[in-house]
Scaffold this motif. Structure first.
Motif, short mmCIF file in Angstrom:
data_model
loop_
_atom_site.label_atom_id
_atom_site.label_comp_id
_atom_site.label_asym_id
_atom_site.label_seq_id
_atom_site.Cartn_x
_atom_site.Cartn_y
_atom_site.Cartn_z
N LEU A 167 22.84 -36.58 3.06
CA LEU A 167 22.57 -37.02 4.34
C LEU A 167 23.93 -37.60 5.23
O LEU A 167 24.01 -37.11 6.28
CB LEU A 167 21.58 -38.03 4.34
CG LEU A 167 20.39 -37.51 4.69
CD1 LEU A 167 19.17 -38.63 4.81
CD2 LEU A 167 20.23 -36.78 6.01
N PRO A 168 24.92 -38.42 4.47
CA PRO A 168 25.96 -38.69 5.14
C PRO A 168 26.68 -37.55 5.80
O PRO A 168 27.46 -37.32 6.80
CB PRO A 168 26.72 -39.67 4.22
CG PRO A 168 25.79 -40.02 3.10
CD PRO A 168 24.62 -39.03 3.11
N ASN A 169 26.56 -36.39 4.94
CA ASN A 169 27.36 -35.37 4.90
C ASN A 169 26.72 -34.71 6.18
O ASN A 169 27.45 -33.87 6.91
CB ASN A 169 27.33 -34.68 3.90
CG ASN A 169 28.50 -33.72 3.50
OD1 ASN A 169 29.18 -33.20 4.46
ND2 ASN A 169 28.94 -33.73 2.25
N VAL A 170 25.52 -34.45 6.32
CA VAL A 170 25.00 -33.74 7.61
C VAL A 170 25.28 -34.33 8.94
O VAL A 170 25.82 -33.68 9.88
CB VAL A 170 23.36 -34.16 7.64
CG1 VAL A 170 22.85 -33.29 8.78
CG2 VAL A 170 22.82 -33.52 6.44
N PHE A 171 25.44 -35.81 9.00
CA PHE A 171 25.92 -36.37 10.11
C PHE A 171 27.43 -36.04 10.43
O PHE A 171 27.70 -35.81 11.58
CB PHE A 171 25.77 -37.81 9.97
CG PHE A 171 24.69 -38.40 9.72
CD1 PHE A 171 23.52 -38.21 10.68
CD2 PHE A 171 24.08 -39.18 8.51
CE1 PHE A 171 22.08 -38.75 10.35
CE2 PHE A 171 22.89 -39.67 8.18
CZ PHE A 171 21.86 -39.54 9.16
N ALA A 184 16.45 -32.36 11.29
CA ALA A 184 16.20 -31.54 10.95
C ALA A 184 16.78 -30.25 11.60
O ALA A 184 17.43 -29.14 11.11
CB ALA A 184 14.65 -31.26 11.01
N VAL A 185 16.78 -30.43 13.03
CA VAL A 185 17.48 -29.33 13.85
C VAL A 185 18.80 -29.18 13.42
O VAL A 185 19.59 -27.98 13.24
CB VAL A 185 17.18 -29.55 15.39
CG1 VAL A 185 17.97 -28.54 16.08
CG2 VAL A 185 15.67 -29.37 15.71
N CYS A 186 19.62 -30.35 13.41
CA CYS A 186 21.12 -30.10 13.07
C CYS A 186 21.21 -29.47 11.67
O CYS A 186 22.17 -28.89 11.47
CB CYS A 186 21.68 -31.72 12.85
SG CYS A 186 21.67 -32.29 14.71
N SER A 187 20.46 -29.90 10.65
CA SER A 187 20.49 -29.53 9.56
C SER A 187 20.36 -27.81 9.18
O SER A 187 21.31 -27.38 8.49
CB SER A 187 19.54 -30.14 8.38
OG SER A 187 20.02 -29.72 7.07
N ILE A 188 19.31 -27.53 10.06
CA ILE A 188 19.26 -26.19 9.76
C ILE A 188 20.44 -25.27 10.61
O ILE A 188 20.45 -24.06 10.27
CB ILE A 188 17.74 -25.89 10.87
CG1 ILE A 188 16.53 -26.21 9.97
CG2 ILE A 188 17.52 -24.39 10.83
CD1 ILE A 188 15.37 -26.25 10.78
#
Ligand code: TRP
Length: 454
Positions: free
Chosen positions: A292-296, A188-192
């Motif tokens: 999700l794979p994109n977030v990573f 969540a922190v990464c995504s934000i």
């Protein structure tokens, strides 16, 4: 008093973990975000929270009461408590509902295995967001690949059901739940922090009540039942394995809070990420498999090892969260066939496995090669989801509330909630009032509202 001092901590925690294992699953991480996306965001979430606390928790305690007092799985529990009349059909309806959910739920659970495979073989590395869309489409349109994973997933569930769940699942839940939690928090922190994430946060936190239509209420109520594993006797079946000292109210509260937290955190991962890469939040069931794979990849673009490890970890945990849920669904039908028809557990489990496989195959193909066949404008997969989550579960929950509120002996209801007088349970009058009036009327109102009768 002696009894009270010898509180068996292990079994109380075990009860919470087993129920939380059932509740936390694809419903939180896969279904909650796309339902939120389809229904306009923050206003949906507020109504969802209302449904969780107003209907969800009291009905969960009611299910616990039925299961623990009857000491039987849901298919037999209502019959044991009220042999006369038609209350036993609540149990049968529950078994049917759970069986249908197991079928299509396993399809998505199978997707998580494909994504573990893709993560392990490092297929996410260096892809752009549009490539992730194509990747998912290619996979879901393929007539065989999803079926293979569906098969593997149902077999995994079958294997654990036959071996007996208690120790393995309980023990592993103790480790897995915290790991899942930490990982989601981290993501969540990464995504934000992704560029352009603010729009996603706004979508999630700023309610626009202009978007609230009747279907938002129905969607939120369905999601609450689905996510909490309510309305079909899943948790009442688990409660038949609870110890005498398990506190029903406390357990329900713990499960409700854990489940809600995971769902909201999942939203905090998906929406900032979706807006950041320009994917529509109402992309539907494929949403998390594309964003999700994109977030990573984006969040850890400088450190590919981290992207690699996090992707694997995430899909492994997602698969395990799904597994603890499919087990609970499978258990309801298996225990029913075993108790009702005296089949051995193994035979009962094989029948459930075979049946859910057939439903799963049809549901899976309905998203690909059979997507042109429609029922009421929906493909078979969506129709199953609609029928179970938005109709059958709320009806089951409403009937359970009516049963415990009006029919079951009041002394039994009180004894179960207070553990035969050893707990205060100050919430008791409110609980009864909700079961008798608020939940049945509220659920009925949402149905009527959807039908346009208000
Ligand atoms: N609650 C689970 C999830 O969120 C799915 C599930 C397990 C379920 N048992 C259930 C849904 C019973 C409805 C009824 O993934």
């Amino acid at each position: 008093m002696y009894q009270k001092e010898r509180v068996n901590f292990g079994s109380k925690l075990g009860a919470i973990l087993a129920a939380a294992g059932s509740a936390v699953g694809l419903g939180n991480i896969w279904r909650f975000p796309y339902e939120t996306g389809n229904h306009g965001g923050a206003a949906f979430i507020l109504i969802y929270l209302g449904c969780v606390f107003l209907f969800g928790l009291p009905i969960m305690i009611a299910e616990f009461t039925v299961g623990r007092h009857a000491g039987a799985s849901t298919g037999e529990a209502f019959k044991a408590l009220a042999p006369k009349g038609c209350w036993k059909y609540i149990g049968y309806l529950g078994v049917l509902t759970g069986f249908l959910i197991l079928g299509y739920y396993s399809v998505v659970a199978g997707w998580t295995l494909e994504y573990i495979f893709q993560a392990v073989t490092n297929r996410f590395a260096g892809r752009s967001s549009s490539e992730f869309i194509t990747m998912f489409q290619d996979f879901s349109l393929n007539p065989f690949r999803p079926l293979v994973w569906l098969f593997v997933f149902i077999l995994l569930t079958h294997f654990i059901i036959v071996k007996g769940v208690q120790k393995g699942i309980e023990r592993s839940s103790k480790v897995l739940m915290p790991v899942l939690f930490i990982l989601i928090l981290l993501l969540a922190v990464c995504s934000i922090m992704l560029p352009g994430a603010e729009k996603g946060i706004e979508f999630l936190l700023k309610p626009d009540f202009g978007k609230v239509t009747p279907s938002v209420f129905l969607g939120a109520m369905g999601q609450a039942f689905f996510s909490l594993s309510l309305g079909m006797g899943c948790l009442s079946t688990y409660a038949s394995y609870f110890g005498k000292d398990t506190r029903l109210g406390h357990t329900a509260m713990s499960v409700g809070v854990i489940d809600t937290f995971v769902a909201v955190l999942a939203g905090l991962i998906i929406f900032p990420a979706a807006f950041s890469v320009g994917i529509q939040p109402d992309a539907g069931p494929s949403l998390i498999f594309i964003t999700l794979p994109n977030v990573f990849q984006q969040a850890f673009s400088g450190v590919p090892v981290l992207a690699y490890v996090c992707s694997i970890l995430f899909y492994v945990l997602l698969a395990l969260a799904a597994l603890t849920s499919t087990i609970s669904l499978h258990e309801v039908s298996t225990a029913f066939l075993h108790e009702k028809f005296n089949f051995s557990r193994g035979k009962a489990a094989r029948m459930v496995t075979a049946g859910s496989l057939i439903i799963g195959i049809v549901a899976s193909l309905a998203l690909g090669v059979w997507s042109d066949y429609k029922i009421a404008g929906m493909n078979f997969f969506d129709a199953l989801d609609f029928l179970t989550a938005k109709i059958m579960l709320p009806i089951g929950g409403m009937m359970t509330a009516l049963f415990v509120g009006w029919v079951l002996n009041r002394q039994i209801v009180r004894d179960e909630v207070t553990n035969y007088g050893s707990l205060k349970a100050g919430y008791y009058p409110v609980y009864i009032f909700i079961l008798k009036y608020i939940a049945p009327i509220g659920i009925a109102a949402i149905f009527l509202n959807e039908l346009g009768l208000f």
